[in-house]
Scaffold this motif. Structure first.
Motif, PDB file in Angstrom:
ATOM      1  N   THR A 105     -12.749 -27.831  38.170  1.00 29.42           N
ATOM      2  CA  THR A 105     -13.040 -28.390  39.463  1.00 29.42           C
ATOM      3  C   THR A 105     -12.250 -28.071  40.411  1.00 29.42           C
ATOM      4  OG1 THR A 105     -13.665 -30.614  40.143  1.00 29.42           O
ATOM      5  CG2 THR A 105     -11.652 -30.580  38.879  1.00 29.42           C
ATOM      6  N   HIS A 106     -12.278 -28.643  41.684  1.00 26.84           N
ATOM      7  CA  HIS A 106     -11.585 -28.438  43.017  1.00 26.84           C
ATOM      8  C   HIS A 106     -10.089 -28.690  42.734  1.00 26.84           C
ATOM      9  CE1 HIS A 106      -9.694 -28.738  46.895  1.00 26.84           C
ATOM     10  NE2 HIS A 106     -10.896 -28.253  47.412  1.00 26.84           N
ATOM     11  N   GLU A 107      -9.099 -27.453  42.730  1.00 30.40           N
ATOM     12  CA  GLU A 107      -7.505 -27.810  42.455  1.00 30.40           C
ATOM     13  C   GLU A 107      -7.132 -29.058  42.833  1.00 30.40           C
ATOM     14  OE1 GLU A 107      -4.861 -25.470  44.452  1.00 30.40           O
ATOM     15  OE2 GLU A 107      -6.427 -24.548  45.831  1.00 30.40           O
ATOM     16  N   LYS A 108      -7.682 -29.637  43.983  1.00 32.50           N
ATOM     17  CA  LYS A 108      -6.804 -30.842  44.391  1.00 32.50           C
ATOM     18  C   LYS A 108      -7.194 -32.110  43.444  1.00 32.50           C
ATOM     19  CE  LYS A 108      -6.188 -29.680  49.119  1.00 32.50           C
ATOM     20  NZ  LYS A 108      -6.644 -29.787  50.615  1.00 32.50           N
ATOM     21  N   ILE A 109      -8.307 -31.991  42.967  1.00 33.85           N
ATOM     22  CA  ILE A 109      -8.665 -33.192  42.024  1.00 33.85           C
ATOM     23  C   ILE A 109      -8.811 -32.701  40.515  1.00 33.85           C
ATOM     24  CG2 ILE A 109      -9.837 -34.415  43.545  1.00 33.85           C
ATOM     25  CD1 ILE A 109     -12.512 -33.176  42.981  1.00 33.85           C
ATOM     26  N   GLN A 160     -15.293 -34.950  39.657  1.00 30.65           N
ATOM     27  CA  GLN A 160     -16.191 -34.074  40.299  1.00 30.65           C
ATOM     28  C   GLN A 160     -16.591 -33.015  39.111  1.00 30.65           C
ATOM     29  OE1 GLN A 160     -18.712 -34.644  41.732  1.00 30.65           O
ATOM     30  NE2 GLN A 160     -19.695 -32.527  42.146  1.00 30.65           N
ATOM     31  N   ARG A 188     -13.890 -35.768  53.307  1.00 31.43           N
ATOM     32  CA  ARG A 188     -13.867 -34.767  52.478  1.00 31.43           C
ATOM     33  C   ARG A 188     -14.561 -33.324  52.897  1.00 31.43           C
ATOM     34  NH1 ARG A 188     -17.507 -35.160  48.960  1.00 31.43           N
ATOM     35  NH2 ARG A 188     -16.436 -34.438  47.415  1.00 31.43           N
ATOM     36  N   MET A 240     -10.977 -31.816  54.040  1.00 28.65           N
ATOM     37  CA  MET A 240     -10.152 -31.840  53.005  1.00 28.65           C
ATOM     38  C   MET A 240     -10.253 -30.904  51.868  1.00 28.65           C
ATOM     39  SD  MET A 240      -7.933 -35.187  51.807  1.00 28.65           S
ATOM     40  CE  MET A 240      -6.882 -35.251  50.478  1.00 28.65           C
ATOM     41  N   TYR A 241     -11.558 -30.884  51.360  1.00 30.22           N
ATOM     42  CA  TYR A 241     -11.785 -30.370  50.080  1.00 30.22           C
ATOM     43  C   TYR A 241     -12.922 -29.437  50.456  1.00 30.22           C
ATOM     44  CZ  TYR A 241     -10.261 -34.970  48.130  1.00 30.22           C
ATOM     45  OH  TYR A 241      -9.812 -36.048  47.981  1.00 30.22           O
ATOM     46  N   ALA A 283     -16.012 -29.950  51.259  1.00 31.38           N
ATOM     47  CA  ALA A 283     -16.917 -30.582  50.538  1.00 31.38           C
ATOM     48  C   ALA A 283     -18.459 -30.562  51.402  1.00 31.38           C
ATOM     49  CB  ALA A 283     -16.771 -31.974  50.153  1.00 31.38           C
ATOM     50  N   TYR A 321     -15.258 -42.038  47.795  1.00 32.84           N
ATOM     51  CA  TYR A 321     -14.036 -41.274  48.562  1.00 32.84           C
ATOM     52  C   TYR A 321     -14.343 -40.961  50.186  1.00 32.84           C
ATOM     53  CZ  TYR A 321     -12.647 -40.799  43.641  1.00 32.84           C
ATOM     54  OH  TYR A 321     -12.441 -41.002  42.531  1.00 32.84           O
TER      55      TYR A 321
END
Ligand SMILES: *Cc1c(COP(=O)(O)O)cnc(C)c1O
Length: 421
Positions: free
Chosen positions: A158-162, A203, A314, A317-318, A320, A375
């Motif tokens: 998944t996304h590296e931040k999560i 996610q 989001r 930041m991501y 998204a 979120y």
């Protein structure tokens, strides 16, 4: 499926036209659908039928008291990561014995408050935390029920931040150290070991990493039991992904996730705990915003909205994606045109979407960002001194403001000027 659909050309939340809410509370705002929240909670209930279980809603995804109460009324517990969330869970009516306390940096004050107020268990993430909790529990003449969060070293893709389940992440203890840490815990008089905790990320759109992690948890359960520990509860974390783009392939369903849990862990006779946040709340909420200007640039057209990155972070930041829908349903045959959809904040990062095909829009039009229930509001800030936007809950043909927009006066009064100025 959610409950945000066009009816007679106007986007509704259940039986309420969103334009009506906009007229009443102003824009931008978040709105949540009770029926969707309930439906998603029940999908997990169904998925775990036949296994002793508790669904602890992860408050970090959405922590309005009315949202928590809606779920608590169905029997949900709460997964909290701060004293603030703990107190919100209690205030919304979640009993202490249904609240689990997660997080890598619990303070002694937080531990004390939760032990005094009632707690199901602490998910301990490190040895220093274990020792601190032991001290606090002993000082209160109590034993703190715990699991240890193990890091199974799986790639959640998944996304590296999560992503949280790789060995280089800050979360939990390496699964290879689990026996030593459980032995240490068992020797502490203020600690009562009740089970194992794992959470590999958020996610997730593939079940394979869950299956891999839960397989490792099953093995560890047997090993720890053989060492004499009473492992009777498995907290499996949250993380099941949701479809952010209607056009994309759908992530796994809760029923399929439940089958993985049953398959990997069902034979152990443990109580199963899960901590979903995003899947319950994400598609149960949208953000509504108004077009302030349509600005034609040399190369592209910009839709400048009254919502910004501080309201829904989001995308910046991501990176998204959120689907964006006009509140008025486009007439059949309307040709979409590409817009860069942006907010008014003075940062290029304040961009919700680039070259997004939308029907031709004019100033004053209303749009909805889908999948904004998790979120979203909880990550909002007052950057640029923009008031936190209100939250609204819909149930059938009723709606209620569940968090008011602060007035500018309230915002200004929160600051104080020292006497030397
Ligand atoms: C973030 C988090 C959750 C919730 O994750 P979702 O992806 O929203 O389901 C649950 N448990 C822990 C420990 C978390 O950090």
């Amino acid at each position: 499926m959610d409950h945000f659909l066009y009816r007679e050309g106007r986007l509704h939340a259940e039986d309420v036209a969103l334009a009506e809410i906009a007229a009443s509370v102003g824009t931008p705002f978040y709105v949540y659908s009770t029926a969707t929240l309930q439906r998603h909670y029940r999908l997990f209930e169904e998925a775990l039928t036949g296994m002793d279980h508790l669904i602890c809603f992860a408050l970090k995804a959405s922590s309005n008291l009315a949202v928590i109460r809606t779920l608590a009324n169905l029997g949900a517990g709460a997964d909290v990561v701060s004293l603030g969330e703990y107190l919100k869970a209690k205030a919304a009516g979640v009993p202490g014995d249904r609240i689990v306390f997660s997080g890598v940096g619990k303070t002694k004050d937080e531990m004390r408050a939760a032990l005094e107020g009632g707690i199901r268990q602490f998910n301990v993430e490190s040895e220093p935390e274990l020792l601190a909790l032991n001290e606090v529990a002993l000082s209160l003449g109590k034993r703190a029920p715990i699991t240890v969060r193990v890091n199974p070293d799986v790639d959640a893709k998944t996304h590296e931040k999560i992503a949280t389940g790789k060995k280089e992440n800050k979360f939990g203890i390496p699964i290879s150290r689990a026996r030593a840490v459980y032995a240490e815990a068992a020797a502490l008089k203020g600690i009562e070991v009740v089970g194992i905790d794992v959470h590999i990320g958020s996610q997730l759109t593939d079940l394979a990493p869950f299956a891999e992690a839960y397989g490792k948890v099953a093995e560890l359960t047997e090993v720890l039991r053989a060492d004499g520990h009473n492992i009777h509860r498995l907290d499996l974390g949250g993380g099941l992904g949701i479809p952010y783009e209607r056009s994309n392939t759908a992530p796994p369903l809760p029923i399929e996730y439940g089958a993985v849990i049953r398959d990997k862990l069902g034979h152990l006779g443990c109580e199963i705990e899960i901590e979903p946040g995003r899947l319950i709340a994400g598609n149960a909420g949208i953000m509504v915003s108004r077009v302030i200007y349509v600005k034609s640039g040399e190369e592209r057209d910009f839709l400048i909205l009254d919502a910004a990155m501080n309201d829904l972070v989001r995308p910046s930041m991501y990176g998204a994606h959120h689907d964006i829908l006009p509140l008025d349903e486009p007439q059949p045959g309307t040709l979409p045109q590409p817009y860069d959809v942006v907010g008014p904040v003075c940062e290029t990062g304040d961009t919700f979407a680039r070259q997004r095909p939308l029907p031709p829009m004019v100033a004053g039009d209303l749009v909805a960002f889908r999948s904004a229930g998790a979120y979203g509001a909880v990550m909002a800030s007052e950057y640029n001194t923009r008031p936190l936007i209100p939250e609204v809950l819909v149930k059938g043909d009723q709606f209620a403001v569940i968090r008011e927009r602060p007035t500018y006066d309230e915002m200004i009064k929160r600051d104080s000027i020292p006497s030397w100025l």
